[in-house]
Design a protein around this motif. Sequence first.
Motif, PDB file in Angstrom:
ATOM      1  N   HIS A 192       1.551   4.912 -16.173  1.00 51.89           N
ATOM      2  CA  HIS A 192       1.705   4.252 -17.402  1.00 51.89           C
ATOM      3  C   HIS A 192       1.232   2.855 -17.544  1.00 51.89           C
ATOM      4  N   PHE A 193       0.602   2.491 -16.448  1.00 49.92           N
ATOM      5  CA  PHE A 193      -0.264   1.152 -16.523  1.00 49.92           C
ATOM      6  C   PHE A 193      -1.645   1.664 -16.186  1.00 49.92           C
ATOM      7  N   GLY A 194      -2.173   2.922 -16.356  1.00 56.63           N
ATOM      8  CA  GLY A 194      -3.548   3.181 -16.320  1.00 56.63           C
ATOM      9  C   GLY A 194      -3.950   3.348 -14.897  1.00 56.63           C
ATOM     10  N   LEU A 195      -2.984   2.962 -13.999  1.00 53.05           N
ATOM     11  CA  LEU A 195      -3.332   2.735 -12.502  1.00 53.05           C
ATOM     12  C   LEU A 195      -3.763   4.071 -11.480  1.00 53.05           C
ATOM     13  N   ARG A 196      -4.757   4.306 -10.860  1.00 54.94           N
ATOM     14  CA  ARG A 196      -5.047   5.422 -10.146  1.00 54.94           C
ATOM     15  C   ARG A 196      -5.279   4.879  -8.709  1.00 54.94           C
ATOM     16  N   TYR A 197      -4.949   5.427  -7.551  1.00 59.67           N
ATOM     17  CA  TYR A 197      -5.312   4.971  -6.225  1.00 59.67           C
ATOM     18  C   TYR A 197      -6.062   6.276  -5.429  1.00 59.67           C
ATOM     19  N   ALA A 198      -7.255   5.709  -4.947  1.00 60.59           N
ATOM     20  CA  ALA A 198      -7.992   6.687  -4.130  1.00 60.59           C
ATOM     21  C   ALA A 198      -7.453   6.894  -3.011  1.00 60.59           C
ATOM     22  N   ARG A 199      -6.769   6.362  -2.285  1.00 61.34           N
ATOM     23  CA  ARG A 199      -6.304   6.603  -0.691  1.00 61.34           C
ATOM     24  C   ARG A 199      -4.857   7.106  -0.618  1.00 61.34           C
ATOM     25  N   ASP A 255      -1.940   9.910  -1.490  1.00 62.32           N
ATOM     26  CA  ASP A 255      -1.922  11.479  -1.556  1.00 62.32           C
ATOM     27  C   ASP A 255      -2.003  11.899  -3.049  1.00 62.32           C
ATOM     28  N   ALA A 256      -2.634  13.018  -3.576  1.00 60.43           N
ATOM     29  CA  ALA A 256      -2.696  13.284  -5.032  1.00 60.43           C
ATOM     30  C   ALA A 256      -1.405  13.782  -5.698  1.00 60.43           C
ATOM     31  N   ALA A 257      -0.695  14.266  -4.610  1.00 61.92           N
ATOM     32  CA  ALA A 257       0.839  14.717  -5.048  1.00 61.92           C
ATOM     33  C   ALA A 257       1.628  13.849  -5.147  1.00 61.92           C
ATOM     34  N   SER A 258       1.511  12.639  -4.777  1.00 60.07           N
ATOM     35  CA  SER A 258       2.525  11.574  -4.712  1.00 60.07           C
ATOM     36  C   SER A 258       2.676  10.724  -6.085  1.00 60.07           C
ATOM     37  N   GLY A 301      -0.608  -4.142  -9.640  1.00 57.45           N
ATOM     38  CA  GLY A 301      -1.331  -2.507  -9.114  1.00 57.45           C
ATOM     39  C   GLY A 301      -1.590  -2.484  -7.550  1.00 57.45           C
ATOM     40  N   GLN A 302      -1.671  -3.585  -6.743  1.00 59.62           N
ATOM     41  CA  GLN A 302      -2.297  -3.650  -5.471  1.00 59.62           C
ATOM     42  C   GLN A 302      -1.045  -3.512  -4.387  1.00 59.62           C
ATOM     43  N   ALA A 303       0.103  -3.118  -4.885  1.00 63.85           N
ATOM     44  CA  ALA A 303       1.032  -3.040  -3.997  1.00 63.85           C
ATOM     45  C   ALA A 303       2.087  -1.759  -4.323  1.00 63.85           C
ATOM     46  N   PRO A 304       1.424  -0.405  -4.761  1.00 69.03           N
ATOM     47  CA  PRO A 304       2.314   0.613  -5.318  1.00 69.03           C
ATOM     48  C   PRO A 304       3.710   0.834  -4.329  1.00 69.03           C
ATOM     49  N   LEU A 305       4.650   1.355  -4.653  1.00 69.78           N
ATOM     50  CA  LEU A 305       5.778   1.948  -4.077  1.00 69.78           C
ATOM     51  C   LEU A 305       5.650   3.495  -4.011  1.00 69.78           C
ATOM     52  N   VAL A 306       5.529   4.275  -2.739  1.00 72.62           N
ATOM     53  CA  VAL A 306       5.368   5.523  -2.733  1.00 72.62           C
ATOM     54  C   VAL A 306       6.720   6.299  -2.319  1.00 72.62           C
ATOM     55  N   PHE A 307       7.397   7.059  -3.051  1.00 75.87           N
ATOM     56  CA  PHE A 307       8.728   7.792  -2.757  1.00 75.87           C
ATOM     57  C   PHE A 307       8.322   9.097  -2.123  1.00 75.87           C
ATOM     58  N   ASP A 308       9.172   9.283  -1.138  1.00 77.68           N
ATOM     59  CA  ASP A 308       9.224  10.572  -0.488  1.00 77.68           C
ATOM     60  C   ASP A 308      10.735  11.231  -0.567  1.00 77.68           C
ATOM     61  N   ALA A 309      10.684  12.066  -1.529  1.00 78.54           N
ATOM     62  CA  ALA A 309      12.121  12.488  -1.981  1.00 78.54           C
ATOM     63  C   ALA A 309      12.520  13.482  -1.027  1.00 78.54           C
ATOM     64  N   GLN A 310      11.705  14.385  -0.131  1.00 79.81           N
ATOM     65  CA  GLN A 310      12.273  14.937   1.035  1.00 79.81           C
ATOM     66  C   GLN A 310      12.817  14.144   2.064  1.00 79.81           C
ATOM     67  N   ALA A 311      12.290  13.220   2.533  1.00 75.96           N
ATOM     68  CA  ALA A 311      12.896  12.268   3.474  1.00 75.96           C
ATOM     69  C   ALA A 311      13.710  11.348   3.061  1.00 75.96           C
ATOM     70  N   GLY A 312      13.699  11.035   1.523  1.00 74.22           N
ATOM     71  CA  GLY A 312      14.792   9.815   0.822  1.00 74.22           C
ATOM     72  C   GLY A 312      14.199   8.567   1.384  1.00 74.22           C
ATOM     73  N   GLN A 313      12.902   8.431   1.650  1.00 73.25           N
ATOM     74  CA  GLN A 313      12.376   7.000   1.747  1.00 73.25           C
ATOM     75  C   GLN A 313      11.346   6.673   1.071  1.00 73.25           C
ATOM     76  N   PHE A 314      10.824   5.171   0.902  1.00 74.23           N
ATOM     77  CA  PHE A 314       9.899   4.998   0.302  1.00 74.23           C
ATOM     78  C   PHE A 314       9.156   3.847   1.072  1.00 74.23           C
ATOM     79  N   GLU A 315       8.045   3.453   0.575  1.00 79.36           N
ATOM     80  CA  GLU A 315       7.063   2.394   1.447  1.00 79.36           C
ATOM     81  C   GLU A 315       6.299   2.037   0.433  1.00 79.36           C
TER      82      GLU A 315
END
Length: 179
Positions: free
Chosen positions: A94-101, A103-106, A126-140
Amino acid sequence: MNPPMPTFAPAQTGEQVPSDPIATSQNAAPQVAQTRFGPLPVSGHQVWLSASPLPGFEGLQRYALIVVEKQQPFLWLQSLDDAAVSFLLAPAAHFGLRYARLDAASVPMVMVLLPGQPAQPLRAHGQAPLVFDAQAGQFEQHIVEADEVEGDGAFVPQAAAALPADLLQRLLVLTPVGA
């Protein structure tokens, strides 16, 4: 004088909620959490653990992702360890941000930066995205270099930036009372 804060209710109600500390077990009965929206029932599957502490918030480990109906695509990352701490998030798309490194599925989420003046657009950190892993119930939180991010970080709503079903199932959805 500030207008009164609207009241909210969980979108699905009817169950008696005990006032014990928030459980993190997936099968635990809902527990009451103090939040920026007042006391809310949080089930074990709605608790997210920070895989590594957010800088400046090292003592906070448990969070809930809260969506207020009719305020999408924005979500609140609400600390369950300190009711005074919450972060406004949105999917990075929603902010037009894409991250090269990443996971494409995240679905990276970014912290929304509110404008300092009315004419300024919403922007994202934009330089500190949070990535959520719903299977593990964690984010980083991932810290990335400027050259690893595409996009300028200005808000442009994207209809196609839907959240995955496994993440949607873990959201605490609120409906403003009277809505």
